[in-house]
Enzyme design. Structure first.
Site, PDB file in Angstrom:
ATOM      1  N   LYS A  37     -33.677 -50.885  22.621  1.00 21.95           N
ATOM      2  CA  LYS A  37     -34.468 -51.319  21.460  1.00 21.95           C
ATOM      3  C   LYS A  37     -34.058 -50.425  20.297  1.00 21.95           C
ATOM      4  O   LYS A  37     -34.861 -49.697  19.701  1.00 21.95           O
ATOM      5  CB  LYS A  37     -35.974 -51.203  21.802  1.00 21.95           C
ATOM      6  CG  LYS A  37     -36.916 -51.786  20.755  1.00 21.95           C
ATOM      7  CD  LYS A  37     -36.912 -53.304  20.675  1.00 21.95           C
ATOM      8  CE  LYS A  37     -37.815 -53.771  19.545  1.00 21.95           C
ATOM      9  NZ  LYS A  37     -37.700 -55.222  19.297  1.00 21.95           N
ATOM     10  N   ASP A  97     -38.552 -58.057  37.208  1.00 20.16           N
ATOM     11  CA  ASP A  97     -39.561 -59.038  37.657  1.00 20.16           C
ATOM     12  C   ASP A  97     -39.289 -60.393  37.008  1.00 20.16           C
ATOM     13  O   ASP A  97     -39.377 -61.439  37.653  1.00 20.16           O
ATOM     14  CB  ASP A  97     -40.986 -58.595  37.283  1.00 20.16           C
ATOM     15  CG  ASP A  97     -41.682 -57.833  38.399  1.00 20.16           C
ATOM     16  OD1 ASP A  97     -41.010 -57.050  39.085  1.00 20.16           O
ATOM     17  OD2 ASP A  97     -42.908 -58.024  38.577  1.00 20.16           O
ATOM     18  N   ASP A 114     -37.834 -52.257  34.758  1.00 18.88           N
ATOM     19  CA  ASP A 114     -38.972 -52.694  35.586  1.00 18.88           C
ATOM     20  C   ASP A 114     -39.390 -54.108  35.171  1.00 18.88           C
ATOM     21  O   ASP A 114     -39.552 -55.004  36.000  1.00 18.88           O
ATOM     22  CB  ASP A 114     -40.132 -51.715  35.409  1.00 18.88           C
ATOM     23  CG  ASP A 114     -41.354 -52.126  36.206  1.00 18.88           C
ATOM     24  OD1 ASP A 114     -41.205 -52.456  37.394  1.00 18.88           O
ATOM     25  OD2 ASP A 114     -42.464 -52.137  35.626  1.00 18.88           O
ATOM     26  N   TYR A 142     -41.844 -43.248  32.319  1.00 19.73           N
ATOM     27  CA  TYR A 142     -42.508 -42.987  33.603  1.00 19.73           C
ATOM     28  C   TYR A 142     -42.725 -41.495  33.842  1.00 19.73           C
ATOM     29  O   TYR A 142     -43.621 -41.112  34.581  1.00 19.73           O
ATOM     30  CB  TYR A 142     -41.658 -43.542  34.748  1.00 19.73           C
ATOM     31  CG  TYR A 142     -41.859 -45.005  35.044  1.00 19.73           C
ATOM     32  CD1 TYR A 142     -41.536 -45.970  34.097  1.00 19.73           C
ATOM     33  CD2 TYR A 142     -42.353 -45.421  36.271  1.00 19.73           C
ATOM     34  CE1 TYR A 142     -41.697 -47.317  34.381  1.00 19.73           C
ATOM     35  CE2 TYR A 142     -42.526 -46.765  36.560  1.00 19.73           C
ATOM     36  CZ  TYR A 142     -42.192 -47.716  35.608  1.00 19.73           C
ATOM     37  OH  TYR A 142     -42.351 -49.030  35.901  1.00 19.73           O
ATOM     38  N   ASP A 179     -35.941 -57.426  23.745  1.00 22.57           N
ATOM     39  CA  ASP A 179     -36.714 -58.669  23.555  1.00 22.57           C
ATOM     40  C   ASP A 179     -35.793 -59.882  23.637  1.00 22.57           C
ATOM     41  O   ASP A 179     -36.091 -60.881  24.300  1.00 22.57           O
ATOM     42  CB  ASP A 179     -37.518 -58.637  22.240  1.00 22.57           C
ATOM     43  CG  ASP A 179     -36.709 -58.212  21.017  1.00 22.57           C
ATOM     44  OD1 ASP A 179     -35.548 -57.759  21.170  1.00 22.57           O
ATOM     45  OD2 ASP A 179     -37.240 -58.334  19.895  1.00 22.57           O
TER      46      ASP A 179
HETATM   47  C1  IPM Z   1     -41.163 -51.370  40.996  1.00 23.18           C
HETATM   48  C2  IPM Z   1     -42.650 -51.174  40.962  1.00 23.18           C
HETATM   49  C3  IPM Z   1     -42.963 -49.709  40.706  1.00 23.18           C
HETATM   50  C4  IPM Z   1     -42.372 -49.329  39.360  1.00 23.18           C
HETATM   51  C5  IPM Z   1     -44.465 -49.338  40.769  1.00 23.18           C
HETATM   52  C6  IPM Z   1     -45.066 -49.728  42.092  1.00 23.18           C
HETATM   53  C7  IPM Z   1     -44.684 -47.881  40.485  1.00 23.18           C
HETATM   54  O1  IPM Z   1     -43.239 -52.004  40.018  1.00 23.18           O
HETATM   55  O2  IPM Z   1     -40.488 -50.721  41.820  1.00 23.18           O
HETATM   56  O3  IPM Z   1     -40.654 -52.176  40.207  1.00 23.18           O
HETATM   57  O4  IPM Z   1     -42.990 -49.577  38.314  1.00 23.18           O
HETATM   58  O5  IPM Z   1     -41.272 -48.794  39.356  1.00 23.18           O
HETATM   59 MN    MN Z   2     -41.852 -53.376  39.073  1.00 24.48          MN
END
Ligand code: IPM
Ligand code: MN
Length: 364
Positions: free
Chosen positions: A194, A254, A250, A144, A226
């Site tokens: 990884k 999710d 990240d 990032y 993975d």
């Molecule tokens: C998160 C989001 C952010 C990230 C984006 C909005 C920049 O996806 O907080 O998980 O990638 O960190």
């Molecule tokens: Mn995210």
């Protein structure tokens, strides 16, 4: 703990950010009144809303206020109108700038499967039951932020570069945070990397192994990212604390939200080291994004934002009783069935505001 004044900066942001933040603030104010604390809330701009008003996704005023506050509560950033733009001109840039400015290098993302939500996950009940994971995502380094980055050249030679950069210092500090948290939980830490491909992960793995000699009461294991993506869905209840670098965290968080029934259930706390004053400044934000497709309609689940308030009470203000009361109230509201559409309730879904009010009354 004596009575306090909570200096909180509120950044509603974009999309559903303002509506979930409104309910989180409702709960924060309710808890303050109930326990006799004072709140001092200030509001500022971040993300697309800030670009519209000032031309910048992270205005100087927002930076100043965030640095002066004990805690920052953020809704979400991101709007489809900025989709075609390079990363440097997007609303997300504001969020990344804020994380960096506050130096909140550890992003704590708890993932729990509440018994009352077991039907909300598309996965089999026997798999998700008992899931209680804490993902510790490194937040201010890696791909990032690494330099060099950019796009150069033209034609077939046009080249895009991003760099995964970590120093020993950056890995050690998030590692210590994760070991410390594992010690307060079930004593198990999974470090995800990884290392079969990346030098970056070799350093990461070596440092985690070194640190483990200082935390002999924590059982450390290493997992390739993975494989971790697969194990999270095969045997999620076996995980306790997971520590990993920024982009892996990240993606895995999710994915893990599916275990909780909805990404609308995931709060987060981003913290760093204590300030010289002893205060632990934090940035508190739901893991879900701005969801512009459902914004402004009262459909969004505010529990991730409300859970982020519980985390603020715990980490920044050190108020375990107040924090536990909010967490207990969330559990009661879920059990009562007052939930938004993302959780696929049997009856009529509740609105964002209904859920906020229900949490306040469950707090008592
Ligand atoms: C998160 C989001 C952010 C990230 C984006 C909005 C920049 O996806 O907080 O998980 O990638 O960190
Ligand atoms: Mn995210």
């Amino acid at each position: 703990m004596g009575l306090m004044t909570w200096n909180v900066l509120v950044l509603p942001g974009d999309g559903i950010g303002p509506e979930v933040t409104r309910e989180a603030i409702r709960v924060l104010e309710h808890v303050a009144a109930r326990w006799g604390h004072q709140t001092r809330l200030q509001e500022a701009l971040l993300g697309g809303a800030a670009i519209h008003a000032t031309g910048s996704p992270f205005p100087d005023r927002t930076r100043e206020l965030a640095l002066e506050s004990d805690a920052t509560l953020l809704g979400a950033v991101g709007l489809p109108e900025f989709d075609g733009l390079p990363p440097s001109e997007r609303p997300e840039k504001g969020l990344l700038g804020l994380r960096k400015a506050l130096d909140v290098y550890a992003n704590l993302r708890p993932v729990r499967c509440y018994d009352s939500l077991i039907e909300s996950s598309p996965l089999k009940n026997a798999i998700v039951q008992g899931t209680d994971i804490l993902i510790v995502r490194e937040l201010t380094g890696g791909l990032y932020f690494g330099q060099p980055r950019g796009i150069e050249g033209a034609g077939p030679d046009e080249t895009a570069v991003n760099s995964m950069v970590y120093t020993r210092h950056e890995i050690e500090r998030v590692g210590r945070m994760a070991f410390g948290l594992a010690r307060q939980r079930r004593g198990r830490l999974t470090s995800v990397d990884k290392a079969n491909v990346l030098e970056n992960s070799q350093l990461w793995r070596g440092i985690m192994t070194q640190l483990s000699t200082e935390y002999q009461d924590v059982e450390l294991d290493h997992m390739l990212v993975d494989n971790c993506a697969m194990q999270l869905l095969l045997r999620p209840a076996d995980f306790d604390v997971v520590v990993t670098e920024n982009l892996f965290g990240d993606i895995l968080s999710d994915e893990a939200s599916v275990l909780a029934g909805s990404i609308g259930m995931l709060p987060s706390a981003s913290i760093g080291d204590r300030l010289p004053s002893g205060a632990l400044r934090g940035l508190y934000e739901p893991v879900h994004g701005s969801a512009p497709d459902i914004a402004g309609r009262g459909l969004a689940n505010p529990l991730a934002a409300i859970g982020s308030v519980a985390a603020m009470l715990k980490y920044t203000f050190g108020l375990s009783e107040e924090s536990a009361a909010v967490e207990r109230a969330i559990g009661e509201v879920l059990a009562s069935g007052t939930v938004t559409a993302d959780l696929k309730p049997a009856g009529e879904p509740a609105s964002t505001r209904d859920v906020g009010l229900a949490v306040c009354s469950a707090v008592g």
